[in-house]
Design a protein around this motif. Structure first.
Motif, mmCIF file in Angstrom:
data_model
loop_
_atom_site.group_PDB
_atom_site.id
_atom_site.type_symbol
_atom_site.label_atom_id
_atom_site.label_comp_id
_atom_site.label_asym_id
_atom_site.label_seq_id
_atom_site.Cartn_x
_atom_site.Cartn_y
_atom_site.Cartn_z
ATOM 1 N N ILE A 62 0.842 -1.201 0.000
ATOM 2 C CA ILE A 62 0.000 0.000 0.000
ATOM 3 C C ILE A 62 0.875 1.248 0.000
ATOM 4 N N ALA A 63 1.923 1.227 0.808
ATOM 5 C CA ALA A 63 2.824 2.383 0.892
ATOM 6 C C ALA A 63 3.529 2.635 -0.437
ATOM 7 N N LYS A 64 3.874 1.568 -1.164
ATOM 8 C CA LYS A 64 4.523 1.732 -2.475
ATOM 9 C C LYS A 64 3.587 2.438 -3.449
ATOM 10 N N CYS A 74 2.056 10.053 -4.758
ATOM 11 C CA CYS A 74 2.316 11.301 -4.029
ATOM 12 C C CYS A 74 3.740 11.814 -4.223
ATOM 13 N N HIS A 75 4.529 11.088 -5.000
ATOM 14 C CA HIS A 75 5.907 11.489 -5.301
ATOM 15 C C HIS A 75 6.759 11.624 -4.037
ATOM 16 N N ILE A 76 6.663 10.621 -3.180
ATOM 17 C CA ILE A 76 7.516 10.553 -1.990
ATOM 18 C C ILE A 76 8.200 9.191 -1.978
ATOM 19 N N SER A 77 9.162 9.031 -1.096
ATOM 20 C CA SER A 77 9.862 7.755 -1.020
ATOM 21 C C SER A 77 9.008 6.733 -0.276
ATOM 22 N N VAL A 78 9.278 5.466 -0.534
ATOM 23 C CA VAL A 78 8.549 4.388 0.141
ATOM 24 C C VAL A 78 8.876 4.414 1.634
ATOM 25 N N LYS A 79 10.115 4.738 1.960
ATOM 26 C CA LYS A 79 10.522 4.811 3.366
ATOM 27 C C LYS A 79 9.714 5.880 4.102
ATOM 28 N N ASP A 135 5.058 7.436 7.632
ATOM 29 C CA ASP A 135 3.832 8.221 7.812
ATOM 30 C C ASP A 135 2.561 7.392 7.625
ATOM 31 N N PHE A 136 2.688 6.093 7.573
ATOM 32 C CA PHE A 136 1.542 5.226 7.300
ATOM 33 C C PHE A 136 0.384 5.426 8.274
#
Length: 93
Positions: A46-48, A54-59, A64-65
């Motif tokens: 889901i985070a990926k 959202c153009h952010i990193s998976v980390k 922020d999940f």
């Protein structure tokens, strides 16, 4: 003569014989790592998807999940991210 000298050195290394019973068991650390990875698998997928849109990193998305989990309850957003049934079920729990 090498084996003869090695065996004498090994037997002379201990002053007293170890008494008692040594319990052997399977390594638990690897099992715990595997179980944790299986548990986090849905969250990571889901985070990926969220990170890509959202153009952010998976980390960063994983960090922020808890915050955006509430946002992902919306059905429109779930459809936009193409979340499958297992991922939607994960978000409901």
């Amino acid at each position: 003569y090498q084996n003869f000298l090695m065996s004498a050195g090994i037997s002379a290394a201990k002053k007293e014989a170890k008494l008692g019973f040594t319990r052997y068991k399977r390594p638990e650390r690897i099992l715990k790592i595997w179980l944790m990875n299986r548990k986090q698998e849905q969250k990571k997928s889901i985070a990926k998807k969220y990170a890509y849109h959202c153009h952010i990193s998976v980390k960063r998305a994983m960090k922020d999940f808890p915050i955006f989990r509430i946002i992902l309850q919306n059905e429109k957003i779930q459809k936009h991210l193409n979340l499958n049934e297992k991922e939607v079920e994960f978000l409901k729990n």
